[in-house]
Design a protein around this motif. Structure first.
Motif, short mmCIF file in Angstrom:
data_model
loop_
_atom_site.label_atom_id
_atom_site.label_comp_id
_atom_site.label_asym_id
_atom_site.label_seq_id
_atom_site.Cartn_x
_atom_site.Cartn_y
_atom_site.Cartn_z
N GLY A 165 33.37 21.69 42.80
CA GLY A 165 33.41 21.26 41.86
C GLY A 165 34.03 21.66 40.63
O GLY A 165 35.20 21.70 41.07
N ILE A 166 33.83 21.65 39.10
CA ILE A 166 35.15 22.60 38.18
C ILE A 166 34.41 23.68 38.37
O ILE A 166 33.28 23.99 38.60
CB ILE A 166 35.23 21.76 37.11
N LEU A 167 35.03 24.33 38.54
CA LEU A 167 34.82 26.09 38.73
C LEU A 167 35.68 26.70 37.75
O LEU A 167 36.85 26.43 37.07
CB LEU A 167 34.68 26.86 39.92
N LEU A 168 35.55 27.76 36.99
CA LEU A 168 35.95 28.52 35.75
C LEU A 168 36.18 30.05 36.46
O LEU A 168 35.07 30.95 36.87
CB LEU A 168 35.12 28.42 34.75
N LEU A 169 37.45 30.34 36.73
CA LEU A 169 38.16 31.56 36.90
C LEU A 169 38.79 32.60 35.79
O LEU A 169 39.28 32.46 35.01
CB LEU A 169 39.12 31.63 37.83
N ARG A 170 37.57 33.11 35.81
CA ARG A 170 38.33 34.41 34.85
C ARG A 170 38.22 35.87 35.14
O ARG A 170 37.40 36.84 35.66
CB ARG A 170 37.21 34.10 33.79
N GLY B 43 28.30 38.39 48.27
CA GLY B 43 26.99 38.75 47.74
C GLY B 43 26.95 39.23 46.51
O GLY B 43 26.01 39.51 46.01
N SER B 44 28.67 39.55 45.96
CA SER B 44 28.74 40.01 44.59
C SER B 44 29.03 39.19 43.67
O SER B 44 30.02 38.31 43.73
CB SER B 44 30.20 41.18 44.52
N LEU B 45 29.39 39.08 42.22
CA LEU B 45 29.81 38.62 41.33
C LEU B 45 31.44 38.49 41.16
O LEU B 45 31.14 37.40 40.38
CB LEU B 45 28.88 38.42 39.81
N VAL B 46 31.83 39.71 41.51
CA VAL B 46 32.90 40.02 40.71
C VAL B 46 34.07 40.40 42.17
O VAL B 46 33.15 40.76 42.85
CB VAL B 46 32.61 41.98 40.17
N THR B 47 34.91 39.94 42.30
CA THR B 47 35.86 39.84 43.15
C THR B 47 37.10 40.47 42.68
O THR B 47 37.59 39.93 41.61
CB THR B 47 36.04 38.67 43.31
N ARG B 48 37.68 41.85 43.38
CA ARG B 48 38.66 41.71 43.15
C ARG B 48 39.96 41.88 43.90
O ARG B 48 40.09 41.22 44.90
CB ARG B 48 38.88 43.62 43.28
N ASP B 49 41.35 41.31 43.19
CA ASP B 49 42.42 40.99 43.97
C ASP B 49 43.15 41.71 44.19
O ASP B 49 42.48 42.72 44.76
CB ASP B 49 43.09 39.77 42.79
N LYS B 50 44.86 42.04 44.88
CA LYS B 50 44.94 42.24 46.40
C LYS B 50 45.77 43.87 45.18
O LYS B 50 45.70 45.06 45.32
CB LYS B 50 46.27 42.27 46.35
N ASN C 129 43.49 44.74 42.50
CA ASN C 129 42.08 45.70 42.52
C ASN C 129 41.91 45.24 41.04
O ASN C 129 41.07 45.38 39.95
CB ASN C 129 42.40 47.49 41.89
N ILE C 130 42.18 44.24 40.34
CA ILE C 130 41.93 43.58 39.05
C ILE C 130 40.46 42.95 39.04
O ILE C 130 40.54 42.15 40.76
CB ILE C 130 42.79 42.55 38.21
N PRO C 131 39.70 42.94 39.00
CA PRO C 131 38.71 42.11 38.62
C PRO C 131 38.35 40.50 38.43
O PRO C 131 38.38 40.44 37.55
CB PRO C 131 37.77 43.17 37.60
N TYR C 132 37.29 39.87 38.91
CA TYR C 132 37.81 38.32 38.79
C TYR C 132 36.18 37.88 38.35
O TYR C 132 35.02 37.83 39.31
CB TYR C 132 38.59 37.33 39.31
N THR C 133 35.75 36.83 38.16
CA THR C 133 33.98 36.23 38.48
C THR C 133 34.88 35.11 38.04
O THR C 133 36.02 34.42 37.74
CB THR C 133 33.07 36.57 37.29
N LEU C 134 33.93 33.87 38.72
CA LEU C 134 33.89 32.61 39.30
C LEU C 134 32.68 32.12 38.72
O LEU C 134 31.78 32.70 38.86
CB LEU C 134 34.41 32.38 40.23
N GLN C 135 32.73 30.73 37.80
CA GLN C 135 31.76 30.32 37.14
C GLN C 135 31.53 28.42 37.80
O GLN C 135 32.51 28.10 37.46
CB GLN C 135 31.66 30.58 35.94
N ASN C 136 30.40 28.28 37.34
CA ASN C 136 30.06 26.88 37.47
C ASN C 136 30.76 26.50 35.74
O ASN C 136 30.75 27.17 35.12
CB ASN C 136 28.89 25.82 37.69
N TRP C 137 31.02 24.75 36.08
CA TRP C 137 32.25 24.42 34.66
C TRP C 137 31.65 23.50 35.11
O TRP C 137 31.13 22.81 34.99
CB TRP C 137 33.64 24.82 35.00
N TYR C 138 32.25 22.34 33.39
CA TYR C 138 31.99 21.44 32.98
C TYR C 138 33.13 20.85 32.94
O TYR C 138 33.68 21.39 31.94
CB TYR C 138 30.55 20.97 32.54
#
Length: 327
Positions: free
Chosen positions: A33-38, A73-80, A82-91
């Motif tokens: 579905g549609i997700l929001l990466l921030r 199992g984490s809500l925060v994910t870091r890129d190469k 080390n910048i943290p991101y979250t992914l959310q359900n979007w509409y």
């Protein structure tokens, strides 16, 4: 090449079909579905609590932007980097159109429904500060800004407009504080704490997505335990500024909210007090004081002039709207 965090989606096991930029984030279209990466800037502890609030609302049938856990199992994910991101359900939907009275009423109804389910065991760390303390501090800041401009001399148009109007608006601020102290506000605040009542904290047209048959509420990051009617006040104030303090529209908004989540007499009184306080005037003055005074935004000056031009109709609004009995 900067990928705006898209590479983190491999840690969710999600493949992106397409993406597009939106306000401070990326909208990703995926098989899920549609997700929001921030990019994430807050406290992970608060984020976990926010997720619990969102899960509860979702279970009650409210469309909200719940977060997605990565494969660890984490809500925060870091890129190469080390910048943290979250992914959310979007509409798939559009923001509330402030030019549409139908959209405005629908957004008020959605807020009332969300408020009915927004209660959680209290976490003292997320209690909102006292409105009385806030009003006292803002009044002091207005006096400080007046003294500053008087001492330096008013040369810019903004400064001249401010000095010519400040006494009238400061008296309104002092009146609102006096009314608040004498009111049942502390009882409302105690009730919010005892019952774990939560506010969205930034309920405005940008955080309401109107879909085909439903509507979603997003961006709960400013949530707090507080008098819930503060959300309704914030939404109404921003709308009514655009409608020249239309009492008919205001009463209709209040009536529609009340049909879903009844407004108590104490909340009714509190709304009248909130609308008595010159919040927009303070915000403009505070923006001036905390930014470069060598160059004052023309847009900010125009906003101040509009607030001053509306002062009669705004000053009469609390009595015209709330002087009548609640529904």
């Amino acid at each position: 090449m900067y990928d705006y965090g898209l590479s983190t989606l491999t840690q969710y096991g999600i493949e992106v079909k397409s993406s597009s930029r939106t306000r401070g984030a990326l909208v990703c279209r995926t098989e899920q579905g549609i997700l929001l990466l921030r990019e994430f800037h807050g406290s992970e502890k608060k984020l976990l609590f926010q997720q619990e609030v969102l899960k509860k609302l979702s279970q009650e049938g409210c469309l909200v932007d719940t977060f997605i856990e990565n494969q660890e199992g984490s809500l925060v994910t870091r890129d190469k980097d080390n910048i943290p991101y979250t992914l959310q359900n979007w509409y798939e939907g559009r923001e509330c159109d402030t030019k549409s009275r139908e959209d405005i009423i629908r957004s008020v109804q959605i807020l009332a429904r969300v408020h009915k389910f927004m209660n959680m065991p209290v976490e003292k760390a997320y209690m909102a500060r006292s409105l009385a303390d806030e009003y006292a501090r803002h009044n002091q800041e207005i006096r400080k800004i007046r003294k500053f401009i008087r001492q330096k001399g008013a040369s810019a148009r903004f400064e001249k407009e401010f000095l010519g109007s400040v006494q009238w608006f400061l008296e309104k601020g002092e009146k609102a504080l006096e009314m608040l102290v004498k009111s049942d506000y502390e009882k409302l605040r105690d009730k919010a704490g005892e019952e774990g009542l939560l506010c969205h904290g930034e309920y405005n047209q940008h955080n309401v997505l109107l879909c085909k048959n439903q509507a979603a509420v997003t961006n709960f990051g400013h949530f707090s335990f507080d008098v819930q009617i503060s959300d309704l006040y914030c939404f109404m104030r921003k709308i009514l500024e655009k409608y020249n303090w239309d009492v008919f529209l205001a009463r209709r908004m209040l009536e529609q909210y009340d049909k879903i989540r009844p407004i108590s007499s104490e909340e009714w009184e509190n709304l009248q007090i909130r609308f008595t306080y010159p919040e927009k005037y303070w915000k403009l003055a505070n923006y001036y004081f905390s930014h470069n005074k060598a160059w004052i935004s023309g847009k900010n000056t125009e906003k101040l002039e509009k607030v001053i031009a509306q002062k009669k109709i705004w000053g009469d609004f609390p009595e015209n709207c709330f002087g009548k009995s609640p529904f």
